[in-house]
Enzyme design. Structure first.
Site, PDB file in Angstrom:
ATOM      1  N   SER A   1       0.814  -1.221   0.000  1.00  0.00           N
ATOM      2  CA  SER A   1       0.000   0.000   0.000  1.00  0.00           C
ATOM      3  C   SER A   1       0.845   1.268   0.000  1.00  0.00           C
ATOM      4  O   SER A   1       0.321   2.357  -0.212  1.00  0.00           O
ATOM      5  CB  SER A   1      -0.923   0.049   1.220  1.00  0.00           C
ATOM      6  OG  SER A   1      -1.568  -1.182   1.409  1.00  0.00           O
TER       7      SER A   1
ATOM      8  N   HIS B   1       2.994   3.894   8.018  1.00  0.00           N
ATOM      9  CA  HIS B   1       1.985   3.815   9.069  1.00  0.00           C
ATOM     10  C   HIS B   1       2.385   4.644  10.281  1.00  0.00           C
ATOM     11  O   HIS B   1       3.556   4.678  10.664  1.00  0.00           O
ATOM     12  CB  HIS B   1       1.784   2.354   9.489  1.00  0.00           C
ATOM     13  CG  HIS B   1       1.074   1.543   8.452  1.00  0.00           C
ATOM     14  ND1 HIS B   1      -0.232   1.772   8.121  1.00  0.00           N
ATOM     15  CD2 HIS B   1       1.502   0.534   7.650  1.00  0.00           C
ATOM     16  CE1 HIS B   1      -0.593   0.912   7.163  1.00  0.00           C
ATOM     17  NE2 HIS B   1       0.453   0.157   6.855  1.00  0.00           N
TER      18      HIS B   1
ATOM     19  N   VAL C   1      19.887 -18.153  -3.513  1.00  0.00           N
ATOM     20  CA  VAL C   1      20.533 -18.895  -2.432  1.00  0.00           C
ATOM     21  C   VAL C   1      19.784 -20.206  -2.255  1.00  0.00           C
ATOM     22  O   VAL C   1      18.557 -20.222  -2.178  1.00  0.00           O
ATOM     23  CB  VAL C   1      20.497 -18.083  -1.121  1.00  0.00           C
ATOM     24  CG1 VAL C   1      21.144 -18.875   0.012  1.00  0.00           C
ATOM     25  CG2 VAL C   1      21.190 -16.738  -1.311  1.00  0.00           C
TER      26      VAL C   1
ATOM     27  N   SER D   1       3.393  -6.209   7.003  1.00  0.00           N
ATOM     28  CA  SER D   1       3.103  -4.831   7.324  1.00  0.00           C
ATOM     29  C   SER D   1       3.258  -4.632   8.820  1.00  0.00           C
ATOM     30  O   SER D   1       2.854  -5.518   9.592  1.00  0.00           O
ATOM     31  CB  SER D   1       1.675  -4.504   6.900  1.00  0.00           C
ATOM     32  OG  SER D   1       1.443  -3.137   7.036  1.00  0.00           O
TER      33      SER D   1
HETATM   34  C1  LIG Z   1      -0.693  -6.366   0.629  1.00  0.00           C
HETATM   35  C2  LIG Z   1       0.419  -5.760   1.417  1.00  0.00           C
HETATM   36  C3  LIG Z   1       0.310  -4.430   1.844  1.00  0.00           C
HETATM   37  C4  LIG Z   1       1.319  -3.853   2.595  1.00  0.00           C
HETATM   38  N1  LIG Z   1       1.222  -2.546   2.940  1.00  0.00           N
HETATM   39  C5  LIG Z   1       2.202  -1.970   3.666  1.00  0.00           C
HETATM   40  C6  LIG Z   1       2.134  -0.605   3.999  1.00  0.00           C
HETATM   41  O1  LIG Z   1       1.238   0.114   3.588  1.00  0.00           O
HETATM   42  N2  LIG Z   1       3.087  -0.080   4.809  1.00  0.00           N
HETATM   43  C7  LIG Z   1       4.099  -0.828   5.264  1.00  0.00           C
HETATM   44  O2  LIG Z   1       4.903  -0.305   6.013  1.00  0.00           O
HETATM   45  N3  LIG Z   1       4.224  -2.126   4.903  1.00  0.00           N
HETATM   46  C8  LIG Z   1       3.303  -2.698   4.111  1.00  0.00           C
HETATM   47  N4  LIG Z   1       3.418  -4.005   3.737  1.00  0.00           N
HETATM   48  C9  LIG Z   1       4.570  -4.745   4.162  1.00  0.00           C
HETATM   49  C10 LIG Z   1       5.789  -4.492   3.303  1.00  0.00           C
HETATM   50  O3  LIG Z   1       5.441  -4.419   1.938  1.00  0.00           O
HETATM   51  C11 LIG Z   1       6.755  -5.604   3.510  1.00  0.00           C
HETATM   52  O4  LIG Z   1       6.943  -5.760   4.882  1.00  0.00           O
HETATM   53  C12 LIG Z   1       8.104  -5.329   2.904  1.00  0.00           C
HETATM   54  O5  LIG Z   1       7.991  -4.973   1.549  1.00  0.00           O
HETATM   55  C13 LIG Z   1       8.953  -6.554   3.038  1.00  0.00           C
HETATM   56  O6  LIG Z   1      10.172  -6.325   2.428  1.00  0.00           O
HETATM   57  P1  LIG Z   1      11.247  -7.463   2.385  1.00  0.00           P
HETATM   58  O7  LIG Z   1      12.457  -6.851   1.794  1.00  0.00           O
HETATM   59  O8  LIG Z   1      11.358  -8.072   3.718  1.00  0.00           O
HETATM   60  O9  LIG Z   1      10.618  -8.569   1.446  1.00  0.00           O
HETATM   61  P2  LIG Z   1      10.592  -8.647  -0.143  1.00  0.00           P
HETATM   62  O10 LIG Z   1      10.330  -7.333  -0.754  1.00  0.00           O
HETATM   63  O11 LIG Z   1       9.692  -9.758  -0.508  1.00  0.00           O
HETATM   64  O12 LIG Z   1      12.063  -9.002  -0.508  1.00  0.00           O
HETATM   65  C14 LIG Z   1      12.597 -10.278  -0.327  1.00  0.00           C
HETATM   66  C15 LIG Z   1      13.579 -10.518  -1.424  1.00  0.00           C
HETATM   67  O13 LIG Z   1      14.280 -11.708  -1.178  1.00  0.00           O
HETATM   68  C16 LIG Z   1      14.496 -12.359  -2.396  1.00  0.00           C
HETATM   69  N5  LIG Z   1      14.729 -13.774  -2.167  1.00  0.00           N
HETATM   70  C17 LIG Z   1      13.844 -14.676  -1.684  1.00  0.00           C
HETATM   71  N6  LIG Z   1      14.395 -15.908  -1.654  1.00  0.00           N
HETATM   72  C18 LIG Z   1      15.644 -15.778  -2.137  1.00  0.00           C
HETATM   73  C19 LIG Z   1      16.706 -16.690  -2.364  1.00  0.00           C
HETATM   74  N7  LIG Z   1      16.555 -17.969  -2.140  1.00  0.00           N
HETATM   75  N8  LIG Z   1      17.846 -16.214  -2.881  1.00  0.00           N
HETATM   76  C20 LIG Z   1      18.003 -14.904  -3.160  1.00  0.00           C
HETATM   77  N9  LIG Z   1      17.030 -14.005  -2.962  1.00  0.00           N
HETATM   78  C21 LIG Z   1      15.869 -14.428  -2.458  1.00  0.00           C
HETATM   79  C22 LIG Z   1      13.228 -12.114  -3.145  1.00  0.00           C
HETATM   80  O14 LIG Z   1      13.398 -12.275  -4.543  1.00  0.00           O
HETATM   81  C23 LIG Z   1      12.909 -10.683  -2.767  1.00  0.00           C
HETATM   82  O15 LIG Z   1      13.443  -9.759  -3.667  1.00  0.00           O
HETATM   83  C24 LIG Z   1       2.434  -4.598   2.940  1.00  0.00           C
HETATM   84  C25 LIG Z   1       2.555  -5.900   2.485  1.00  0.00           C
HETATM   85  C26 LIG Z   1       1.565  -6.467   1.678  1.00  0.00           C
HETATM   86  C27 LIG Z   1       1.721  -7.817   1.140  1.00  0.00           C
END
Ligand SMILES: Cc1cc2nc3c(=O)[nH]c(=O)nc-3n(C[C@H](O)[C@H](O)[C@H](O)COP(=O)(O)OP(=O)(O)OC[C@H]3O[C@@H](n4cnc5c(N)ncnc54)[C@H](O)[C@@H]3O)c2cc1C
Ligand SMILES: Cc1cc2nc3c(=O)[nH]c(=O)nc-3n(C[C@H](O)[C@H](O)[C@H](O)COP(=O)(O)OP(=O)(O)OC[C@H]3O[C@@H](n4cnc5c(N)ncnc54)[C@H](O)[C@@H]3O)c2cc1C
Lengths: 481, 434
Positions: free
Chosen positions: A45, A49, A173, A338
């Site tokens: 979104s 927050h 990985v 989130s």
């Molecule tokens: C519907 C929805 C609405 C949301 N709204 C909000 C909001 O309004 N405000 C807010 O603060 N948060 C929100 N969130 C939460 C927020 O989007 C996530 O917490 C955040 O984007 C997570 O980031 P991340 O880097 O942890 O995960 P990701 O962005 O998923 O990144 C993980 C990365 O790891 C990589 N990866 C996975 N496995 C491997 C592997 N084996 N080898 C190498 N790379 C790998 C993937 O390709 C990916 O690029 C929302 C989430 C959702 C689903």
């Protein structure tokens, strides 16, 4: 041997890399996709927050508040679109307004500033004229904001790249095991070794955690579907409008985006497939029905696209951050659902400080808080635009008609430190193809630029890396040439 | 600020014909602004035959048809700028454009002709659920790739929507060696021209599945399959009728949308049915001196009518300029008022009834008008053995039998100018059963 390997180039991994860029150390990011911001970080979104929703005392509450406090200045420094538009949680029936009261109390306990419950109808409608006629009261959170998630993710990664962090894309990985003084990672592109590992693998973070720790965790992908409306519709509401939250989350919201679109969603459905980002007819119907509940007259005919993202929901219902007792040197950022986007800068900064301390990394004197960033033609004044085009006519050649994006901007995105490689990469960096025609007009032109800048043929251009080729052959006449 | 008599936004068939007509009326300070690399508009990618039967009594390809007008523009020495995108227009007829040579520029027009054409509706506008892999194109984008760039987007194709571009691309992709599995159409009738269904589908044994839609899209990187299902009268999929087609490409031909973002900026009155400006018999919008023609006004199926309509717009714009209507000065009268002769009374309203969706024009100002009034319209359903009827006030002045009328084909009636008098209040266009 690296000092730190970060798994995942989503917003969490990028924040960790950005945090570590303040220190001297040999750091790399391993990402299975072809670019940064290909997982959940690209489909959410985009709300910063305020922090009234998280249960006091949880990690979610802590990092949310910290992140929300850092975000405005960070976005200024990194040239990331950010608007503090505030949020309203609306409730239809005064009998249920105890729900608002509970949120208010949680918010106060978490340290959210400026919260207020509004029951005065006149004031409520002055604040938000298009709120549904049924709205009886609202919790007002002035510190809530919207941010461009792509740009935030990219900007932090770029800052790290500038300081020498290595990025390995298309690198999955597969295995992790502990070794003397660190960890050994088997990947689709060979073996990597590191003293520390940051696990920021989004919905896959439990796999890696469970490879090194006996205390198992479990992530369920919880799908959220959205509809996005055309530019200009963002002014339909002035704030992010929430309904009262339920056990699956914050419910369907209606919000302006940082670029002036109107975003409706998300739904919340637990699924099994960790790649299951397809939208469903039922989901999109629910988005439409629920959003119409708290905002009236949504211009639904102006929907330009729909998409879905996966929350990395951990069974314990909180972020898992830090090193498991039985796996020192393995720093988890798991279960980052989130408010993970909001929390990312706080999570990344803290991870970096903990790791730098453990590894005795020195501060990096070259680190800069400021990012040069990219030129965005449509954000300049007429005089600035003239000057820019005079110096470099490529900015006078408009490629994307819907968002007014020039050749110059697309070229910059392809040449920047973590340059785009695909149509989607260009789209997330410049917005070319993100408008009402969804690339119908500009994609052949952008493909040409990608081919030119990257020295490949147009047939090799992909939508989003991997096997996502756009063109499958040349025409009969084409082959004759 | 440079001033022009007439500035034309868009150098497609509409813009070209308007320019030629204005020039023939003796207007010299004309400028055509075109964002593409050449004049000719969408016709440049329509390399099939079938253009110009009405105008030139011969079958030309799109580029040939456009070429005739481009030649005239060049012979007449009408100035034009290519690679030039118009970014803004306002109700005072100021135009902001950008290109590489002039950078950001503002010019003033005495009269403005809108000829921006239309764009295709995208998948998002339909909210088709599923994944978002590579391999989903609007039919026009695919047409550009194939006909202008020499690339084949895919080899196994399903087409959603039976608009003309989709039908033409079914044939084109087949001729290029691709396998077109099916053309699915949500409605119980096709949105395209009959002749295109025969020549593009029937001749190649490509099935046309009426009352069908896409219910699933599979494939994470490149498209792997789409699932079609039959829809009921409510246009909702009927469970149990799903059938999955393996394919690497989905083309969408699901409608065209007049490209009126610029027009809307001026605050001019728009018709929600056509998504184009409301115009009178002179093709004048409700902002004095701004005219519209071609696909930006309403979607045409035949370019001949575009040229005809645009010629009239060009001529009327020229007359407007010659009458030396000066610009409304800053802060002076509201610009939102149709161009009208002094002493003219309230306009005649054109009313639509019984299956007629809209008419262009929507109203008539001059009474009697200088010329007979051509009214173009489309129907909202398929009608067999029905009559097109026109009433001037209560009196029926025309009743014409039609074997078949369909939403895909534009219809025309002409109302004789003598029939429209100072007393006339309405003209009604309707479909009547036998
Ligand atoms: C519907 C929805 C609405 C949301 N709204 C909000 C909001 O309004 N405000 C807010 O603060 N948060 C929100 N969130 C939460 C927020 O989007 C996530 O917490 C955040 O984007 C997570 O980031 P991340 O880097 O942890 O995960 P990701 O962005 O998923 O990144 C993980 C990365 O790891 C990589 N990866 C996975 N496995 C491997 C592997 N084996 N080898 C190498 N790379 C790998 C993937 O390709 C990916 O690029 C929302 C989430 C959702 C689903
Ligand atoms: C695939 C297809 C097949 C067809 N087949 C037939 C056929 O067989 N027979 C037939 O008679 N007709 C056919 N037609 C119809 C005919 O081609 C169109 O009706 C005609 O091209 C419309 O002309 P136009 O000038 O209104 O629009 P367009 O041809 O779309 O021209 C509009 C021009 O305006 C320019 N423009 C738009 N916005 C701006 C801006 N902001 N700044 C600068 N320039 C701008 C565009 O680049 C374009 O060149 C077909 C159309 C299509 C799309």
């Amino acid at each position: 041997m690296f000092d730190v390997i970060i798994i995942g180039a989503g917003v969490t991994g990028a924040a960790a890399a950005w945090g570590l860029a303040r220190f001297q150390g040999k750091v790399c990011v391993l990402e299975k996709a072809e670019d940064v911001c290909c997982g959940t970080s690209k489909a959410n979104s985009g709300i910063v927050h305020a922090g009234f929703d998280a249960i006091p005392g949880t990690r979610k509450a802590y990092y949310n508040i910290e992140g929300s406090r850092m975000m405005e200045q960070l976005c200024k420094n990194l040239k990331v679109p950010y608007q503090r538009c505030g949020a309203l949680v609306v409730c239809d029936d005064l009998n249920f307004s105890q729900g608002l009261e509970e949120l208010y109390q949680k918010g106060i306990a978490n340290g959210v500033e400026g919260l207020e419950i509004i029951t005065d109808q006149k004031r409520l409608r002055e604040l938000e004229p298009n709120i549904s006629p049924g709205a009886a009261a609202a919790l007002y959170a002035p510190t809530s904001a919207v941010v461009c998630p792509f740009e935030l993710n990219l900007a932090m990664a770029e800052q790290a790249k500038q300081q020498g962090t290595e990025f390995y894309f298309n690198t999955e990985v597969q295995e992790i095991e502990a070794m003397e003084g660190g960890y050994r990672l088997e990947t689709s592109r060979g073996r990597f070794e590191s003293r520390y590992v940051v696990n920021a693998a989004g919905v896959y973070a439990d796999y890696f955690h469970n490879m090194v720790s006996e205390k198992k965790i479990h992530i369920t992908p919880r799908k959220g579907e959205y509809c996005l409306l055309d530019k200009g519709t963002g002014s339909h509401v002035f704030h992010t409008i929430f309904a009262l939250p339920d056990k699956m989350g914050k419910g369907v919201l209606v919000t302006p985006t940082a670029h002036g679109n109107l975003l409706l969603g998300p739904t919340a459905t637990d699924i099994e497939n960790r790649e299951g980002v397809g939208t469903t007819a039922e989901g999109l119907e629910k988005v439409m029905a629920d959003s119409a509940h708290h905002v009236r007259d949504i211009p639904v005919r102006q929907v330009i696209t729909s998409f879905a993202g996966l929350r990395a929901h951990e069974d314990g219902d909180d972020f898992i951050i830090g090193e498991p007792k039985d796996a020192p040197g393995f720093y988890d950022c798991a279960g980052i659902e989130s408010p993970g986007l909001t929390s990312a800068p706080a999570i990344g900064k803290e991870a970096a400080e903990v790791i730098a301390k453990a590894l005795c990394l020195k501060e990096n004197p070259d680190f800069s808080e400021l990012r040069k960033g990219q030129v965005h033609l449509s954000e300049l004044t007429l005089e600035e635009q003239r000057e820019l085009i005079r110096k470099d006519p490529a900015y006078g050649n408009i490629i994307c008609r819907c968002e007014t994006i020039s050749e110059g901007e697309i070229r910059d995105a392809l040449r920047s430190p973590l340059g785009a490689k695909s149509l989607d990469g260009v789209k997330r960096r410049t917005r070319a193809g993100m408008g009402r025609c969804q690339g119908g007009f500009c994609s052949p032109r952008v493909m040409e630029l990608i081919a030119r800048e990257r020295g490949i043929s147009q047939e090799e251009v992909t939508k989003a890396g991997g096997n996502s080729k756009v063109i499958l052959a040349v025409t009969k006449e084409g082959t004759r040439e | 600020m440079k001033t022009y008599d007439i500035v034309i936004v868009g150098g497609g068939p509409a813009g070209l014909a308007a320019a030629v007509a204005a020039k023939e009326q003796g207007i010299d300070k004309i400028l055509i602004l075109e964002r593409d690399a050449e004049l000719g508009g969408i016709l440049n990618q329509c390399i099939h035959n079938g253009f110009g039967l009405h105008t030139f009594q011969e079958e030309l390809t799109g580029p040939e048809y456009a070429g005739r007008f481009i030649d005239q523009v060049k012979e007449l020495g009408i100035p034009y700028l290519l690679h030039t995108m118009v970014l803004h227009i306002d109700h005072r007829k100021r135009v902001t454009y950008v290109n590489q040579q002039d950078g950001m520029c503002q010019i003033q027009a005495k009269s403005l002709i809108l000829a921006m054409g239309c764009r295709e509706r995208s998948r998002g506008a339909l909210n088709i659920p599923g994944y978002r892999p590579a391999g989903i194109f609007s039919a026009g984008t695919a047409q550009r790739l194939v006909n202008m760039e020499g690339y084949l987007p895919g080899k196994k194709v399903v087409i959603l929507g039976s608009g003309d571009i989709g039908l033409i691309m079914a044939r084109r992709m087949t001729l290029e060696g691709a396998q077109v599995e099916a053309v699915a159409e949500l409605m119980p009738y096709s949105g395209g021209l009959k002749r295109n269904i025969v020549q593009c589908l029937d001749d190649f044994q490509i099935p046309l599945l009426l009352s069908h839609t896409v219910v699933r899209i599979e494939g994470k990187e490149r498209l792997r399959s789409v699932t079609l299902a039959q829809v009921g009268q409510d246009r909702k999929p009927i469970p149990g009728t799903e059938r999955t087609y393996e394919c690497d490409t989905l083309l969408l031909s699901v409608g065209l949308v007049p490209e009126n973002e610029l027009s809307r900026e001026t605050g001019m009155k728009m018709n929600p049915v056509t998504a184009g400006p409301v115009v009178d018999e002179k093709l004048s919008t409700d902002i004095r001196g701004i005219f519209a023609c071609g696909n930006v006004l309403h979607v045409h199926d035949l370019v001949d009518y575009v040229s005809e309509e645009a010629g009239a717009a060009g001529k009327n714009a020229a007359e407007y300029v010659k009458r030396d209507h000066d610009q409304p000065e800053e802060g002076k009268t509201a610009p939102y008022e149709f161009e009208q002769e002094p002493g003219e009374s309230a306009p005649i309203e054109i009313v639509v009834r019984g299956g007629v969706r809209y008419t262009v024009p929507a109203l008539i100002h001059a009474r009697p008008p200088k010329e007979d009034v051509t009214i173009r319209f489309r129907v909202g359903n398929v009608y067999r053995n029905c009559y097109v009827a026109v009433y001037v006030d209560e009196e029926r002045i025309l009743r014409r039998k039609k074997q078949i009328m369909a939403p895909g084909e534009m219809e025309t009636v002409v109302v004789k100018k003598e029939l429209l008098t100072g007393q006339t209040q309405t003209v009604t266009v309707c479909i009547e059963e036998a």
